[in-house]
Design a protein around this motif. Structure first.
Motif, mmCIF file in Angstrom:
data_model
loop_
_atom_site.group_PDB
_atom_site.id
_atom_site.type_symbol
_atom_site.label_atom_id
_atom_site.label_comp_id
_atom_site.label_asym_id
_atom_site.label_seq_id
_atom_site.Cartn_x
_atom_site.Cartn_y
_atom_site.Cartn_z
ATOM 1 N N ASP A 1 46.638 94.497 40.440
ATOM 2 C CA ASP A 1 46.629 94.921 41.836
ATOM 3 C C ASP A 1 45.363 95.727 42.110
ATOM 4 O O ASP A 1 44.558 95.974 41.214
ATOM 5 N N TYR A 2 45.193 96.112 43.357
ATOM 6 C CA TYR A 2 43.982 96.831 43.743
ATOM 7 C C TYR A 2 43.827 98.134 42.957
ATOM 8 O O TYR A 2 42.711 98.504 42.597
ATOM 9 N N ASN A 3 44.930 98.828 42.675
ATOM 10 C CA ASN A 3 44.835 100.071 41.913
ATOM 11 C C ASN A 3 44.250 99.835 40.524
ATOM 12 O O ASN A 3 43.491 100.667 40.021
ATOM 13 N N ASP A 4 44.588 98.711 39.906
ATOM 14 C CA ASP A 4 43.999 98.366 38.613
ATOM 15 C C ASP A 4 42.492 98.159 38.754
ATOM 16 O O ASP A 4 41.700 98.686 37.969
ATOM 17 N N LEU A 5 42.099 97.390 39.761
ATOM 18 C CA LEU A 5 40.697 97.015 39.922
ATOM 19 C C LEU A 5 39.828 98.171 40.401
ATOM 20 O O LEU A 5 38.610 98.164 40.185
ATOM 21 N N LEU A 6 40.438 99.166 41.011
ATOM 22 C CA LEU A 6 39.672 100.336 41.439
ATOM 23 C C LEU A 6 39.175 101.160 40.254
ATOM 24 O O LEU A 6 38.355 102.059 40.423
ATOM 25 N N ARG A 7 39.614 100.826 39.052
ATOM 26 C CA ARG A 7 39.116 101.494 37.839
ATOM 27 C C ARG A 7 37.766 100.931 37.396
ATOM 28 O O ARG A 7 37.100 101.502 36.538
ATOM 29 N N ILE A 8 37.370 99.817 37.956
ATOM 30 C CA ILE A 8 36.071 99.224 37.621
ATOM 31 C C ILE A 8 34.990 100.192 38.093
ATOM 32 O O ILE A 8 35.083 100.779 39.168
ATOM 33 N N SER A 9 33.958 100.333 37.280
ATOM 34 C CA SER A 9 32.896 101.277 37.650
ATOM 35 C C SER A 9 31.521 100.746 37.251
ATOM 36 O O SER A 9 31.402 99.730 36.566
ATOM 37 N N GLY A 10 30.515 101.456 37.699
ATOM 38 C CA GLY A 10 29.137 101.131 37.344
ATOM 39 C C GLY A 10 28.707 99.766 37.823
ATOM 40 O O GLY A 10 29.118 99.287 38.873
ATOM 41 N N ARG A 11 27.885 99.141 37.009
ATOM 42 C CA ARG A 11 27.320 97.836 37.374
ATOM 43 C C ARG A 11 28.373 96.742 37.472
ATOM 44 O O ARG A 11 28.135 95.705 38.091
ATOM 45 N N ASP A 12 29.527 96.976 36.850
ATOM 46 C CA ASP A 12 30.603 95.991 36.961
ATOM 47 C C ASP A 12 31.040 95.832 38.419
ATOM 48 O O ASP A 12 31.458 94.749 38.828
ATOM 49 N N LEU A 13 30.924 96.897 39.206
ATOM 50 C CA LEU A 13 31.260 96.810 40.630
ATOM 51 C C LEU A 13 30.346 95.805 41.335
ATOM 52 O O LEU A 13 30.791 95.055 42.207
ATOM 53 N N ILE A 14 29.091 95.794 40.948
ATOM 54 C CA ILE A 14 28.139 94.869 41.564
ATOM 55 C C ILE A 14 28.502 93.429 41.226
ATOM 56 O O ILE A 14 28.391 92.533 42.067
#
Length: 131
Positions: free
Chosen positions: A77-90
């Motif tokens: 879910d979105y809460n899981d994916l909101l843990r993505i950070s840094g260049r992975d967000l790009i």
């Protein structure tokens, strides 16, 4: 189906995840609307109607990327994916950007083909002035 290899793994259900599969073709109208709503929530906006330039709406592109991941990973879910950070967000944002610009690619191709046929039939008058 495609995947994003995370440089920095995230934990989902207590397990490290270093690769996320996605498919933009699995995004439904409901998923699209939810991505937009979550983008508004994240930005603190009340969802006022605006006319953003798609190429510049990086937050919407990110949430559409999340929607493409969730579409083929329904346990995420979105809460899981909101843990993505840094260049992975790009990397996730690029998925959303390609989805948002996909309809423009057809138009550009159609316009360039149309432009070729128009340009091919044009005649340019010869100059009557000698150098």
């Amino acid at each position: 189906m495609n995947s994003i290899k995370l440089r920095k793994p995230i934990k989902i259900d207590g397990k490290p995840v270093d690769e996320l599969t996605y498919d933009v073709d699995e995004i439904t109208a409901e998923a699209f609307a939810e991505a937009e709503q979550r983008k508004f929530q994240a930005s603190g906006s009340k969802g006022a109607i605006t006319a953003p330039v798609i190429e510049m709406d990086y937050s919407m592109q990110l949430y559409i990327g999340f929607a493409a991941i969730i579409a083929v990973n329904p346990k995420y879910d979105y809460n899981d994916l909101l843990r993505i950070s840094g260049r992975d967000l790009i990397s996730v944002q690029r998925v959303g950007r390609s989805f948002m610009l996909a309809s423009g690619e057809e138009t550009e191709d159609s316009e360039s083909e149309a432009g070729k046929s128009v340009n091919a039939s044009e005649t340019t008058p010869a100059s009557s002035t000698q150098a």
